[in-house]
Motif scaffolding. Structure first.
Motif, PDB file in Angstrom:
ATOM      1  N   UNK A  77       0.830  -1.209   0.000  1.00  0.00           N
ATOM      2  CA  UNK A  77       0.000   0.000   0.000  1.00  0.00           C
ATOM      3  C   UNK A  77       0.864   1.258   0.000  1.00  0.00           C
ATOM      4  N   UNK A  78       1.935   1.259   0.777  1.00  0.00           N
ATOM      5  CA  UNK A  78       2.833   2.417   0.812  1.00  0.00           C
ATOM      6  C   UNK A  78       3.539   2.603  -0.527  1.00  0.00           C
ATOM      7  N   UNK A  79       3.863   1.522  -1.195  1.00  0.00           N
ATOM      8  CA  UNK A  79       4.520   1.603  -2.504  1.00  0.00           C
ATOM      9  C   UNK A  79       3.569   2.188  -3.543  1.00  0.00           C
ATOM     10  N   UNK A  80       2.336   1.715  -3.570  1.00  0.00           N
ATOM     11  CA  UNK A  80       1.330   2.266  -4.491  1.00  0.00           C
ATOM     12  C   UNK A  80       1.072   3.735  -4.139  1.00  0.00           C
ATOM     13  N   UNK A  81       0.996   4.044  -2.851  1.00  0.00           N
ATOM     14  CA  UNK A  81       0.811   5.422  -2.420  1.00  0.00           C
ATOM     15  C   UNK A  81       1.956   6.321  -2.855  1.00  0.00           C
ATOM     16  N   UNK A  82       3.156   5.788  -2.852  1.00  0.00           N
ATOM     17  CA  UNK A  82       4.312   6.549  -3.312  1.00  0.00           C
ATOM     18  C   UNK A  82       4.177   6.878  -4.789  1.00  0.00           C
ATOM     19  N   UNK A 138       8.457  -4.431  -5.814  1.00  0.00           N
ATOM     20  CA  UNK A 138       8.623  -4.499  -7.267  1.00  0.00           C
ATOM     21  C   UNK A 138       7.289  -4.751  -7.953  1.00  0.00           C
ATOM     22  N   UNK A 139       6.544  -5.721  -7.462  1.00  0.00           N
ATOM     23  CA  UNK A 139       5.253  -6.039  -8.079  1.00  0.00           C
ATOM     24  C   UNK A 139       4.268  -4.888  -7.921  1.00  0.00           C
ATOM     25  N   UNK A 140       4.185  -4.322  -6.723  1.00  0.00           N
ATOM     26  CA  UNK A 140       3.212  -3.251  -6.481  1.00  0.00           C
ATOM     27  C   UNK A 140       3.494  -2.036  -7.355  1.00  0.00           C
ATOM     28  N   UNK A 180       1.290  -0.997 -10.787  1.00  0.00           N
ATOM     29  CA  UNK A 180       0.620   0.295 -10.744  1.00  0.00           C
ATOM     30  C   UNK A 180       1.078   1.181 -11.898  1.00  0.00           C
ATOM     31  N   UNK A 181       2.387   1.263 -12.080  1.00  0.00           N
ATOM     32  CA  UNK A 181       2.937   2.088 -13.155  1.00  0.00           C
ATOM     33  C   UNK A 181       2.465   1.587 -14.521  1.00  0.00           C
ATOM     34  N   UNK A 182       2.552   0.283 -14.741  1.00  0.00           N
ATOM     35  CA  UNK A 182       2.197  -0.286 -16.042  1.00  0.00           C
ATOM     36  C   UNK A 182       0.715  -0.143 -16.352  1.00  0.00           C
ATOM     37  N   UNK A 183      -0.131  -0.303 -15.356  1.00  0.00           N
ATOM     38  CA  UNK A 183      -1.573  -0.155 -15.564  1.00  0.00           C
ATOM     39  C   UNK A 183      -1.890   1.260 -16.032  1.00  0.00           C
ATOM     40  N   UNK A 184      -1.301   2.234 -15.362  1.00  0.00           N
ATOM     41  CA  UNK A 184      -1.527   3.622 -15.760  1.00  0.00           C
ATOM     42  C   UNK A 184      -0.919   3.906 -17.134  1.00  0.00           C
ATOM     43  N   UNK A 185       0.314   3.486 -17.343  1.00  0.00           N
ATOM     44  CA  UNK A 185       0.988   3.754 -18.617  1.00  0.00           C
ATOM     45  C   UNK A 185       0.252   3.113 -19.792  1.00  0.00           C
ATOM     46  N   UNK A 243       1.299   4.238 -28.268  1.00  0.00           N
ATOM     47  CA  UNK A 243       2.368   3.665 -29.082  1.00  0.00           C
ATOM     48  C   UNK A 243       2.681   2.216 -28.738  1.00  0.00           C
ATOM     49  N   UNK A 244       2.319   1.768 -27.557  1.00  0.00           N
ATOM     50  CA  UNK A 244       2.664   0.426 -27.117  1.00  0.00           C
ATOM     51  C   UNK A 244       4.015   0.354 -26.430  1.00  0.00           C
ATOM     52  N   UNK A 245       4.712   1.488 -26.340  1.00  0.00           N
ATOM     53  CA  UNK A 245       6.019   1.504 -25.696  1.00  0.00           C
ATOM     54  C   UNK A 245       5.945   1.415 -24.178  1.00  0.00           C
ATOM     55  N   UNK A 246       4.744   1.468 -23.629  1.00  0.00           N
ATOM     56  CA  UNK A 246       4.595   1.320 -22.187  1.00  0.00           C
ATOM     57  C   UNK A 246       5.172  -0.021 -21.726  1.00  0.00           C
ATOM     58  N   UNK A 247       5.115  -1.040 -22.575  1.00  0.00           N
ATOM     59  CA  UNK A 247       5.622  -2.364 -22.198  1.00  0.00           C
ATOM     60  C   UNK A 247       7.133  -2.330 -21.997  1.00  0.00           C
ATOM     61  N   UNK A 248       7.838  -1.576 -22.827  1.00  0.00           N
ATOM     62  CA  UNK A 248       9.285  -1.424 -22.658  1.00  0.00           C
ATOM     63  C   UNK A 248       9.570  -0.705 -21.341  1.00  0.00           C
ATOM     64  N   UNK A 249       8.820   0.359 -21.087  1.00  0.00           N
ATOM     65  CA  UNK A 249       8.968   1.075 -19.828  1.00  0.00           C
ATOM     66  C   UNK A 249       8.679   0.188 -18.638  1.00  0.00           C
ATOM     67  N   UNK A 250       7.675  -0.661 -18.755  1.00  0.00           N
ATOM     68  CA  UNK A 250       7.323  -1.556 -17.650  1.00  0.00           C
ATOM     69  C   UNK A 250       8.461  -2.531 -17.342  1.00  0.00           C
ATOM     70  N   UNK A 251       9.110  -3.035 -18.373  1.00  0.00           N
ATOM     71  CA  UNK A 251      10.251  -3.937 -18.153  1.00  0.00           C
ATOM     72  C   UNK A 251      11.386  -3.180 -17.462  1.00  0.00           C
TER      73      UNK A 251
END
Length: 135
Positions: free
Chosen positions: A18-23, A80-82, A86-91, A97-105
């Protein structure tokens, strides 16, 4: 593993997640706009450098506190998972462009490496401090 240890790990893991998602939300989640330089036409964003620095420092603190009180082998995967999810869902929801997947990795690898190093370091410092004989 005792029931108390399991309960502490479960509760600690949930609080850490929760703190990680909040961050993510506090530093990055609210900013979705890009900035275009009128002179050069260069686009930047959505995050300003100060936002990323604040997020990294907050995550570092969370990983250190987590590694001090919990097992680093719990801290690293939970954070790492949290953060990555969170980042990937938003991105994924705003990227065309589909580049969110590269960012997620990249986020996944960076979070895994960073949280492991910081939480293991905190655990080692704690062990060293508790082993010192009283003078």
């Amino acid at each position: 593993m005792t029931t108390m240890t399991r309960t502490r790990n479960l509760l600690g893991g949930l609080i850490l997640a929760a703190a990680t998602v909040g961050t993510w939300w506090a530093w990055l989640g609210w900013d979705t706009g890009y900035t275009v330089n009128p002179e050069t036409g260069a686009t930047s964003g959505p995050y300003a450098p100060w936002q990323v620095a604040g997020c990294v420092l907050t995550l570092t603190l969370l990983a250190a506190v987590g590694g001090w009180w919990l097992s680093p082998w719990l801290v690293a995967p939970v954070m790492t998972a949290a953060f990555t999810l969170t980042w990937a869902t938003h991105a994924a929801s705003v990227d065309e462009t589909g580049l969110w997947a590269v960012g997620a990795v990249l986020v996944l690898v960076g979070m895994a490496a960073g949280t492991t190093v910081v939480s293991v370091g905190a655990r080692l410092i704690r062990r060293r401090r508790t082993r010192k004989p009283a003078s």
